[in-house]
Design an enzyme around this catalytic site. Structure first.
Site, PDB file in Angstrom:
ATOM      1  N   HIS A 156      47.406  -2.785 -78.924  1.00 29.52           N
ATOM      2  CA  HIS A 156      47.980  -2.751 -77.563  1.00 29.52           C
ATOM      3  C   HIS A 156      49.174  -3.706 -77.433  1.00 29.52           C
ATOM      4  CE1 HIS A 156      44.152  -0.788 -76.347  1.00 29.52           C
ATOM      5  NE2 HIS A 156      43.622  -1.691 -77.175  1.00 29.52           N
ATOM      6  N   SER A 277      78.642  -6.539 -79.717  1.00 34.17           N
ATOM      7  CA  SER A 277      78.865  -5.976 -78.395  1.00 34.17           C
ATOM      8  C   SER A 277      80.354  -6.079 -78.069  1.00 34.17           C
ATOM      9  CB  SER A 277      78.048  -6.763 -77.364  1.00 34.17           C
ATOM     10  OG  SER A 277      78.628  -6.622 -76.080  1.00 34.17           O
ATOM     11  N   LYS A 283      76.364 -11.392 -79.102  1.00 32.25           N
ATOM     12  CA  LYS A 283      75.315 -10.423 -79.419  1.00 32.25           C
ATOM     13  C   LYS A 283      75.360  -9.866 -80.830  1.00 32.25           C
ATOM     14  CE  LYS A 283      73.010  -8.125 -76.854  1.00 32.25           C
ATOM     15  NZ  LYS A 283      72.457  -6.991 -76.135  1.00 32.25           N
ATOM     16  N   GLU A 290      67.740   1.437 -84.047  1.00 36.02           N
ATOM     17  CA  GLU A 290      67.783   2.197 -82.783  1.00 36.02           C
ATOM     18  C   GLU A 290      68.219   3.635 -83.033  1.00 36.02           C
ATOM     19  OE1 GLU A 290      68.738  -1.217 -79.432  1.00 36.02           O
ATOM     20  OE2 GLU A 290      70.371  -0.451 -80.623  1.00 36.02           O
TER      21      GLU A 290
END
Ligand code: ARG
Length: 465
Positions: A156, A277, A283, A290
């Site tokens: 979980h 970024s 970043k 992804e």
């Protein structure tokens, strides 16, 4: 030159029809397989006396030139030719004349496309198998360096029990091994030759399907021609195998994304496989995992699309089936680049051992060990042990420490049966190594799994090499 099938037509085809009907734009990817198939077919026609030696030689030479023209970019693809099969045959006939016109004896585009497409799928099946082995190898290599690196195992997405990082990676290696075996079994089941089935019913010409099958690397010809020209199960299996593999890759990607966040910090992806970024200079984004996660969706779509194309088709070939290719090409290309880049990501990522081990001291990971201790050493029934442990966890929370940090005297106050030796049982490494049952997370068992996987890799690499 009019269309090859224009004999019975009075008017010529509309430009709109040409555009709508043609598959050339995408099936030109099959050119290699089309030429390979035609050469095997011609050789057999020659062996059976249907083509003379000279005609066969002409075809061979002509095809060599066609291949060269395509590969050097000199070939003119004309959409009016409809598909790669007719484009190649037309050019061959321009080059060698009459022998080119005889090539299509005892053949139809229906068995021709079934052959080309199957050759493509089988070929890429093998490429994908190879790429899976590379990825499993990279996982095993990293795993073998981290069988003592502890991290919180989760259910979980909550801290559950301490495991080691090698063990965690071996879970993915195991999934990918099943994927490999699925590709392997599809390859073997589908390694049958469609050529010689002609339009749907076979041919009156004295052909030799065993011979073409052998020359093309198939185990045998297919059994029933009506089935063969309308069968795309081999492509569906490929699509399913890819979709399932991408699901595994997507789950791993999800973990890489979480692990490389500041909250986890378990791994650092190499700069070579991260992006920045355009506005926030600080970043570093995990675009590769992804995209892997994102691309998984289209592989599911491609599977559903072909299943849907096939579901209502009467026997045998229907033009709907021309829709089989783009999705399959897309899934195959997605699978190949995904496996390749993920292998590099794994090889180049940094594993932050300290962060993983620090995270183990949050969430009372050894609670199950305390319960097991109460059962084993104190003879307390498990349900009662569970309750006592719950009290101990509550106490640790109150003190703001991890359960493994509570002194034995404090625990003894909760239940007098608890002895001094409890401290050892609550140690995180002890907890991990206590899970020493077969397939478990102890370092010894993890090493055992790695060894077994290495042996499997060796067997498979020996076969591939
Ligand atoms: N371009 C067609 C396809 O991809 C080839 C087979 C065409 N056969 C036919 N009878 N029209 O499916």
């Amino acid at each position: 030159m009019g269309k090859m099938w224009s004999g019975r037509f009075g008017e010529s085809a509309s430009k709109l029809l040409d555009k709508f009907n043609a598959s050339l734009d995408f099936d030109k990817k099959l050119y290699k397989y089309d030429i390979q198939g035609s050469l095997a077919h011609a050789k057999m026609l020659n062996a059976r006396g249907i083509l003379s030696d000279e005609e066969y030689r002409d075809i061979e030479k002509g095809m060599e030139q066609v291949l060269e023209e395509i590969e050097s970019g000199q070939f003119t693809f004309d959409i009016a030719d409809e598909d790669i099969h007719m484009a190649i045959e037309k050019r061959l006939t321009e080059l060698i004349g009459d022998a080119g016109k005889k090539l299509h004896t005892a053949r139809s585009r229906n068995d021709q496309v079934a052959l080309d497409f199957r050759l493509y799928v089988q070929d890429h099946n093998r490429i994908i198998q190879e790429l899976i082995l590379n990825l499993v190898e990279a996982l095993v290599e990293t795993a073998s360096r981290h069988t003592e690196t502890m991290l919180p195992g989760m259910t979980h997405l909550q801290h559950a029990q301490p495991i080691n990082f090698g063990y965690h990676l071996m879970a993915y290696a195991s999934m990918l091994r099943r994927d490999y075996e699925r590709f392997e079994s599809s390859y073997e089941r589908n390694n049958l030759s469609p050529i010689g089935c002609a339009a749907l019913a076979g041919t009156p010409h004295p052909i030799d399907r065993e011979m073409t099958a052998r020359n093309l690397g198939f185990d045998a010809p297919t059994l029933n021609c009506l089935d063969t020209v309308s069968d795309r199960d081999f492509a569906l299996e490929m699509l399913f195998n890819i979709a399932t593999m991408m699901m595994h890759i997507s789950r791993f990607s999800e973990e890489l994304i979480l692990w490389s966040s500041s909250e986890f910090g378990f791994v650092t992806l190499s700069d070579a496989y991260s992006t920045g970024s355009s506005i926030m200079p600080q970043k570093k984004n995990p675009d590769v995992p992804e995209l892997l996660r994102g691309k998984t969706g289209r592989t599911y779509g491609n599977l559903m699309a072909l299943l849907t194309v096939m579901k209502g088709l009467p026997l045998a070939y229907n033009k709907d089936m021309q829709e089989d290719k783009e999705g399959t090409f897309d899934s195959v290309e997605t699978a190949e680049i995904s496996l390749t880049i993920l292998t590099e990501v794994v090889k180049t990522m940094r594993v932050n051992v300290r962060r993983m081990e620090d995270a183990c001291r949050v969430g009372h990971l050894s609670a199950t060990d305390l319960a097991d201790y109460l059962v084993e050493k104190c003879g307390i029934p498990f349900r009662e042990a569970h309750f006592i442990t719950g009290r101990a966890v509550a106490l640790a929370e109150e003190r703001g420490v991890d359960l493994s940090e509570l002194p034995a005297e404090e625990l003894k106050k909760i239940d007098g049966r608890i002895g001094k030796d409890v401290t050892k049982f609550l140690g995180l490494r002890h907890s991990m190594n206590a899970r020493d049952s077969q397939g478990g997370t102890s370092t010894a068992r993890s090493v055992e799994q790695i060894e077994a996987m290495k042996e499997w890799l060796e067997r498979k690499n020996a076969r591939a090499g």
